[in-house]
Write a protein that holds these residues in place. Structure first.
Motif, PDB file in Angstrom:
ATOM      1  N   THR A 214     113.901  41.563 116.120  1.00 14.76           N
ATOM      2  CA  THR A 214     114.334  41.660 117.510  1.00 14.76           C
ATOM      3  C   THR A 214     114.880  43.063 117.719  1.00 14.76           C
ATOM      4  OG1 THR A 214     114.835  39.308 117.782  1.00 14.76           O
ATOM      5  CG2 THR A 214     115.985  40.842 119.229  1.00 14.76           C
ATOM      6  N   VAL A 215     114.260  43.790 118.624  1.00 15.59           N
ATOM      7  CA  VAL A 215     114.635  45.175 118.923  1.00 15.59           C
ATOM      8  C   VAL A 215     115.392  45.208 120.239  1.00 15.59           C
ATOM      9  CG1 VAL A 215     113.770  47.486 119.471  1.00 15.59           C
ATOM     10  CG2 VAL A 215     112.670  46.131 117.671  1.00 15.59           C
ATOM     11  N   THR A 216     116.570  45.778 120.209  1.00 12.01           N
ATOM     12  CA  THR A 216     117.353  45.979 121.423  1.00 12.01           C
ATOM     13  C   THR A 216     117.389  47.474 121.725  1.00 12.01           C
ATOM     14  OG1 THR A 216     118.728  44.063 120.900  1.00 12.01           O
ATOM     15  CG2 THR A 216     119.598  45.617 122.539  1.00 12.01           C
ATOM     16  N   GLY A 217     117.082  47.841 122.953  1.00 14.87           N
ATOM     17  CA  GLY A 217     117.051  49.256 123.292  1.00 14.87           C
ATOM     18  C   GLY A 217     116.771  49.459 124.765  1.00 14.87           C
ATOM     19  N   ARG A 218     116.424  50.712 125.106  1.00 17.00           N
ATOM     20  CA  ARG A 218     116.155  51.084 126.495  1.00 17.00           C
ATOM     21  C   ARG A 218     114.787  51.732 126.611  1.00 17.00           C
ATOM     22  NH1 ARG A 218     121.663  53.086 129.599  1.00 17.00           N
ATOM     23  NH2 ARG A 218     122.843  51.173 129.192  1.00 17.00           N
ATOM     24  N   TRP A 219     114.159  51.461 127.722  1.00 13.96           N
ATOM     25  CA  TRP A 219     112.827  52.002 127.981  1.00 13.96           C
ATOM     26  C   TRP A 219     112.891  53.517 128.102  1.00 13.96           C
ATOM     27  CZ3 TRP A 219     110.944  53.063 133.385  1.00 13.96           C
ATOM     28  CH2 TRP A 219     109.626  53.533 133.384  1.00 13.96           C
ATOM     29  N   HIS A 220     111.947  54.163 127.446  1.00 13.82           N
ATOM     30  CA  HIS A 220     111.826  55.624 127.481  1.00 13.82           C
ATOM     31  C   HIS A 220     110.548  55.953 128.248  1.00 13.82           C
ATOM     32  CE1 HIS A 220     112.443  59.703 125.578  1.00 13.82           C
ATOM     33  NE2 HIS A 220     111.210  59.809 126.039  1.00 13.82           N
ATOM     34  N   PRO A 221     110.643  56.389 129.518  1.00 12.55           N
ATOM     35  CA  PRO A 221     109.439  56.638 130.321  1.00 12.55           C
ATOM     36  C   PRO A 221     108.556  57.720 129.710  1.00 12.55           C
ATOM     37  CG  PRO A 221     111.404  56.586 131.712  1.00 12.55           C
ATOM     38  CD  PRO A 221     111.881  56.629 130.291  1.00 12.55           C
ATOM     39  N   GLU A 222     107.266  57.462 129.730  1.00  8.98           N
ATOM     40  CA  GLU A 222     106.275  58.423 129.240  1.00  8.98           C
ATOM     41  C   GLU A 222     105.092  58.422 130.209  1.00  8.98           C
ATOM     42  OE1 GLU A 222     106.041  60.406 126.529  1.00  8.98           O
ATOM     43  OE2 GLU A 222     107.884  59.889 125.480  1.00  8.98           O
ATOM     44  N   GLY A 223     104.673  59.600 130.672  1.00  8.50           N
ATOM     45  CA  GLY A 223     103.492  59.693 131.520  1.00  8.50           C
ATOM     46  C   GLY A 223     103.713  59.129 132.911  1.00  8.50           C
ATOM     47  N   SER A 224     102.682  59.221 133.725  1.00 12.89           N
ATOM     48  CA  SER A 224     102.746  58.688 135.088  1.00 12.89           C
ATOM     49  C   SER A 224     102.287  57.242 135.112  1.00 12.89           C
ATOM     50  CB  SER A 224     101.871  59.538 136.022  1.00 12.89           C
ATOM     51  OG  SER A 224     100.525  59.561 135.564  1.00 12.89           O
ATOM     52  N   LEU A 225     102.688  56.539 136.153  1.00 11.12           N
ATOM     53  CA  LEU A 225     102.365  55.118 136.254  1.00 11.12           C
ATOM     54  C   LEU A 225     100.860  54.873 136.170  1.00 11.12           C
ATOM     55  CD1 LEU A 225     104.792  53.917 139.088  1.00 11.12           C
ATOM     56  CD2 LEU A 225     104.950  53.427 136.642  1.00 11.12           C
ATOM     57  N   GLY A 226     100.501  53.907 135.388  1.00  9.02           N
ATOM     58  CA  GLY A 226      99.104  53.511 135.271  1.00  9.02           C
ATOM     59  C   GLY A 226      98.245  54.428 134.433  1.00  9.02           C
ATOM     60  N   SER A 227      98.817  55.463 133.844  1.00 11.62           N
ATOM     61  CA  SER A 227      98.031  56.428 133.075  1.00 11.62           C
ATOM     62  C   SER A 227      97.966  56.039 131.604  1.00 11.62           C
ATOM     63  CB  SER A 227      98.637  57.830 133.212  1.00 11.62           C
ATOM     64  OG  SER A 227      99.891  57.891 132.549  1.00 11.62           O
ATOM     65  N   ASP A 228      97.025  56.655 130.899  1.00 14.92           N
ATOM     66  CA  ASP A 228      96.913  56.410 129.464  1.00 14.92           C
ATOM     67  C   ASP A 228      98.159  56.889 128.722  1.00 14.92           C
ATOM     68  OD1 ASP A 228      94.423  55.299 129.745  1.00 14.92           O
ATOM     69  OD2 ASP A 228      93.337  57.152 129.302  1.00 14.92           O
ATOM     70  N   ALA A 229      98.799  57.948 129.261  1.00 16.18           N
ATOM     71  CA  ALA A 229      99.988  58.491 128.603  1.00 16.18           C
ATOM     72  C   ALA A 229     101.170  57.526 128.655  1.00 16.18           C
ATOM     73  CB  ALA A 229     100.381  59.824 129.247  1.00 16.18           C
ATOM     74  N   ALA A 230     101.116  56.572 129.582  1.00 11.24           N
ATOM     75  CA  ALA A 230     102.219  55.607 129.710  1.00 11.24           C
ATOM     76  C   ALA A 230     102.093  54.463 128.719  1.00 11.24           C
ATOM     77  CB  ALA A 230     102.271  55.065 131.137  1.00 11.24           C
ATOM     78  N   TRP A 231     100.984  54.392 128.012  1.00  7.35           N
ATOM     79  CA  TRP A 231     100.723  53.303 127.063  1.00  7.35           C
ATOM     80  C   TRP A 231     100.570  53.841 125.650  1.00  7.35           C
ATOM     81  CZ3 TRP A 231     101.065  48.222 127.017  1.00  7.35           C
ATOM     82  CH2 TRP A 231     100.493  47.541 125.943  1.00  7.35           C
TER      83      TRP A 231
END
Length: 253
Positions: A214-231
């Motif tokens: 179980t990992v507890t943490g915070r989202w780290h945004p990467e790339g623009s929405l819907g882009s390959d860089a976001a995944w």
């Protein structure tokens, strides 16, 4: 005894299905919880069919025995010929090998799908456009499935994950370069249609592959929405805790 092969095979398969569905939670490794009644019914029907086949076979043997007594030259000679060629009314002897998979399922049920299945499958994201998602529950940390976390991270224009602490549970997978992920397999019906969802974990050493955490943490945004860089989405870890594999190892897609 060979004539009882079909009955034995039916009984073994039925018993294996009943073992994983009626007497435990092993069926959750293969199908969704809602399919349990159908598995139980299938197992019962197979066992009943095995009994019926055994009874009919026994009756046929009795009739043939009576005919052998009346005819000393016909039926016994034909029966001997059938056995010499290794087949007869019950089919070829090689059919007994079909009992091996049924015995394996009965005695050694396979484990749930894990890192191998997740790594073998190409990343397939939901075919949904960028948009807003419902608000998350109040309070931190918020428990999320890997599928929902990934969808919100990649597609949510409302950035509902921003500033929130999340708690994700899954098994460990790892790339050759040392990057590791908390991963979960998503199913619609059964393990045969499983797809993977994962989140890259940063800030903690990776436990062994296939370890449930179980990992507890915070989202780290990467790339623009819907882009390959976001995944795949990234989570900056606050804590990592080893946990036992849940009874239901898959998320519903």
């Amino acid at each position: 005894m060979r004539r009882y092969g079909p009955a034995v095979l039916l009984a073994l398969v039925g018993a294996a299905i009943l073992r994983v569905s009626l007497f435990g939670e092993l069926y959750l490794r293969y199908v969704q919880a809602g399919l349990r009644p159908y598995l139980v019914i299938s197992g019962v029907v197979l066992v009943l069919l095995a009994v019926a086949v055994a009874v009919l076979t026994r009756g046929a043997e009795t009739e043939e025995g009576d005919e052998d007594v009346e005819d000393d030259e016909g039926a016994p000679e034909a029966g001997t010929h059938e056995h010499e060629h290794g087949h007869g009314p019950a089919g070829p002897r090689v059919a007994w090998f079909l009992t091996l998979p049924a015995l394996a399922l009965l005695l050694f049920p396979p484990p749930a799908l894990g890192s191998y299945s997740a790594q073998r499958e190409a990343d397939r994201r939901a075919t949904q456009g960028v948009g807003t998602f419902p608000a998350l529950p109040a309070g931190d940390p918020v428990d999320l499935g890997l599928g929902e976390f990934g969808s919100r991270a990649v597609y949510d224009s409302g950035r509902s994950l921003h500033g929130r602490t999340v708690r994700l549970t899954g098994f460990v997978t790892r790339d050759d370069d040392g990057t590791w992920y908390v991963t979960r397999l998503l199913v619609s019906c059964c393990a045969a249609d499983a797809t993977s969802a994962k989140a890259e974990v940063r800030g903690a050493q990776a436990p062994p592959v296939d370890t449930w955490v179980t990992v507890t943490g915070r989202w780290h945004p990467e790339g623009s929405l819907g882009s390959d860089a976001a995944w795949p989405p990234v989570v900056d870890v606050l804590s990592v805790r080893r946990v036992p594999q849940p009874d239901s190892p898959y998320e519903r897609r």
